[in-house]
Motif scaffolding. Structure first.
Motif, short mmCIF file in Angstrom:
data_model
loop_
_atom_site.label_atom_id
_atom_site.label_comp_id
_atom_site.label_asym_id
_atom_site.label_seq_id
_atom_site.Cartn_x
_atom_site.Cartn_y
_atom_site.Cartn_z
N PRO A 171 -14.28 10.98 -7.92
CA PRO A 171 -14.00 10.41 -9.25
C PRO A 171 -14.08 8.89 -9.27
CG PRO A 171 -11.98 11.18 -8.22
CD PRO A 171 -13.08 11.57 -7.31
N TRP A 172 -14.09 8.24 -8.11
CA TRP A 172 -14.21 6.78 -8.03
C TRP A 172 -15.44 6.42 -7.20
CZ3 TRP A 172 -9.77 9.39 -6.40
CH2 TRP A 172 -8.75 9.45 -7.34
N GLN A 173 -15.95 5.25 -7.44
CA GLN A 173 -17.16 4.84 -6.72
C GLN A 173 -16.92 4.75 -5.22
OE1 GLN A 173 -18.62 0.95 -7.76
NE2 GLN A 173 -20.62 1.31 -6.86
N TYR A 174 -15.74 4.30 -4.83
CA TYR A 174 -15.46 4.09 -3.42
C TYR A 174 -14.48 5.09 -2.83
CZ TYR A 174 -17.70 -0.37 -4.39
OH TYR A 174 -18.58 -1.33 -4.77
N GLY A 175 -14.21 6.17 -3.49
CA GLY A 175 -13.24 7.10 -2.94
C GLY A 175 -13.34 8.48 -3.54
N GLY A 176 -12.84 9.46 -2.80
CA GLY A 176 -12.87 10.83 -3.28
C GLY A 176 -11.85 11.67 -2.55
N VAL A 177 -11.82 12.94 -2.87
CA VAL A 177 -10.91 13.89 -2.24
C VAL A 177 -11.70 15.14 -1.90
CG1 VAL A 177 -8.83 13.05 -3.39
CG2 VAL A 177 -10.21 14.81 -4.50
N LYS A 223 -10.59 10.39 0.93
CA LYS A 223 -11.65 9.66 1.64
C LYS A 223 -11.93 8.34 0.93
CE LYS A 223 -15.23 12.22 2.62
NZ LYS A 223 -16.34 13.17 2.40
N ALA A 224 -12.32 7.33 1.71
CA ALA A 224 -12.68 6.04 1.15
C ALA A 224 -13.90 5.51 1.88
CB ALA A 224 -11.53 5.05 1.28
N GLY A 225 -14.89 5.05 1.10
CA GLY A 225 -16.09 4.49 1.70
C GLY A 225 -17.14 4.21 0.65
N PRO A 226 -17.98 3.20 0.87
CA PRO A 226 -19.00 2.83 -0.11
C PRO A 226 -20.23 3.72 -0.03
CG PRO A 226 -19.15 1.39 1.78
CD PRO A 226 -17.98 2.30 2.04
N ASP A 272 -27.11 2.12 -0.78
CA ASP A 272 -28.50 2.43 -1.13
C ASP A 272 -28.63 3.83 -1.75
OD1 ASP A 272 -31.20 1.79 -1.34
OD2 ASP A 272 -31.69 2.67 0.61
N GLU A 273 -27.55 4.28 -2.40
CA GLU A 273 -27.53 5.58 -3.07
C GLU A 273 -27.76 6.74 -2.10
OE1 GLU A 273 -26.68 6.07 -6.19
OE2 GLU A 273 -26.41 3.90 -6.43
N LYS A 274 -27.62 6.49 -0.78
CA LYS A 274 -27.88 7.54 0.21
C LYS A 274 -26.80 7.64 1.27
CE LYS A 274 -32.93 7.20 -0.20
NZ LYS A 274 -34.20 6.92 0.53
N TRP A 275 -26.45 6.51 1.88
CA TRP A 275 -25.52 6.53 3.02
C TRP A 275 -24.09 6.31 2.54
CZ3 TRP A 275 -27.69 7.76 7.61
CH2 TRP A 275 -29.06 7.57 7.75
N ARG A 276 -23.16 7.08 3.12
CA ARG A 276 -21.75 6.88 2.81
C ARG A 276 -20.93 6.98 4.09
NH1 ARG A 276 -18.73 7.16 -1.94
NH2 ARG A 276 -20.28 8.42 -3.06
N PRO A 277 -20.66 5.84 4.75
CA PRO A 277 -19.67 5.85 5.83
C PRO A 277 -18.27 5.95 5.22
CG PRO A 277 -20.45 3.63 5.43
CD PRO A 277 -21.25 4.53 4.53
N PHE A 278 -17.36 6.62 5.90
CA PHE A 278 -16.04 6.83 5.30
C PHE A 278 -14.96 6.99 6.36
CE2 PHE A 278 -17.71 11.08 6.03
CZ PHE A 278 -16.62 11.76 6.55
N ALA A 309 -13.15 10.09 10.44
CA ALA A 309 -14.15 9.05 10.27
C ALA A 309 -15.52 9.71 10.40
CB ALA A 309 -13.99 7.94 11.30
N GLY A 310 -16.45 9.32 9.54
CA GLY A 310 -17.75 9.96 9.60
C GLY A 310 -18.79 9.25 8.76
N LEU A 311 -19.94 9.89 8.66
CA LEU A 311 -21.07 9.34 7.92
C LEU A 311 -21.81 10.48 7.23
CD1 LEU A 311 -22.96 6.92 7.25
CD2 LEU A 311 -24.24 7.51 9.33
N ASP A 312 -22.02 10.36 5.93
CA ASP A 312 -22.79 11.33 5.15
C ASP A 312 -24.09 10.69 4.68
OD1 ASP A 312 -20.72 13.10 5.46
OD2 ASP A 312 -19.88 12.79 3.46
#
Length: 222
Positions: free
Chosen positions: A87-93, A128-131, A134-140, A172-175
């Motif tokens: 629901p937020w640009q930099y965070g989710g559940v 979860k929190a992370g930016p 490039d509309e592709k990578w999300r480290p969190f 901690a991870g990367l999507d």
């Protein structure tokens, strides 16, 4: 010539109330837009999305207990199913289920062969929190709460107990997102509480430990 004290001046109290009322009205008139602007700024900082990104994924991985619990179990496979929302640009559940089986490594059960193990059924809620880069990578990074039910196999229940345990996961991870598909990897360390799975044969105290898992996942986001 008669004089009147200032405090007895006719109409002074009425005039004072009029002035105070005017000032209060003006203050409220200026505060209203200020509050509206502040609320707008807070919303912009949180970057609440008009259309939250939601998804579902499947996870495969490996993990084991640490500490005394880990000395009696081996690395076991896991399967997980998660639902997520941003629901937020930099965070989710996310909320999900994780099933895992730990083979038992216990000299007291060697005569039973290699078939004994402990099943773990878990439900977890994770923030979860992370930016999104490039509309592709999300480290969190993430933190949450979980609850697991541990169920030893029939041949191990002489020494191992059915047990409920609380968990506090740190992840901690990367999507990586491509179109509506998403793939990723993560590591999760879980602080475990309420251990009652196994007692030490010498001290008769409950064996303690934590849980470390790593997994890869693939799913969809819409």
């Amino acid at each position: 010539m008669a004089s009147f004290p200032v405090t007895d001046f006719p109409g002074r109290n009425a005039m004072r109330r009029s002035i105070v009322g005017g000032v209060a009205t003006a203050a409220l008139g200026m505060a209203g837009p200020a509050f509206a602007i502040e609320a707008q700024q807070v919303g912009e900082r949180l970057r609440v999305e008009e259309r939250p990104l939601v998804g579902v994924d499947v996870r495969l991985g490996l993990g084991d207990f640490t500490g005394d619990l880990g000395s009696n179990t081996k690395v076991g496979p896991l399967l997980g199913i998660n639902a997520s929302a941003y629901p937020w640009q930099y965070g989710g559940v996310e909320v999900g289920y994780e099933g895992q089986r730990f083979p038992i490594d216990d000299s007291r059960l060697r005569d039973n062969g290699d078939g004994e193990g402990v099943w773990r059924h878990n439900a977890t809620l994770l923030a979860k929190a992370g930016p999104l880069i490039d509309e592709k990578w999300r480290p969190f990074v993430g933190a949450g709460v979980g609850l697991s039910y541990l169920n030893p196999s029939d041949g191990a229940d002489r020494f191992y107990n059915n047990d409920w345990q609380t968990e506090l996961p740190l992840a901690a991870g990367l999507d990586y997102r491509f179109g509506n598909l998403v793939a990723g990897a993560r590591a999760t360390y879980r602080f475990v509480g309420g251990e009652g799975l196994l007692r030490n044969p010498v001290t008769n105290a409950d064996e303690k430990g934590s849980l470390f898992n790593g997994n890869v996942m693939i799913g969809g986001q819409f």
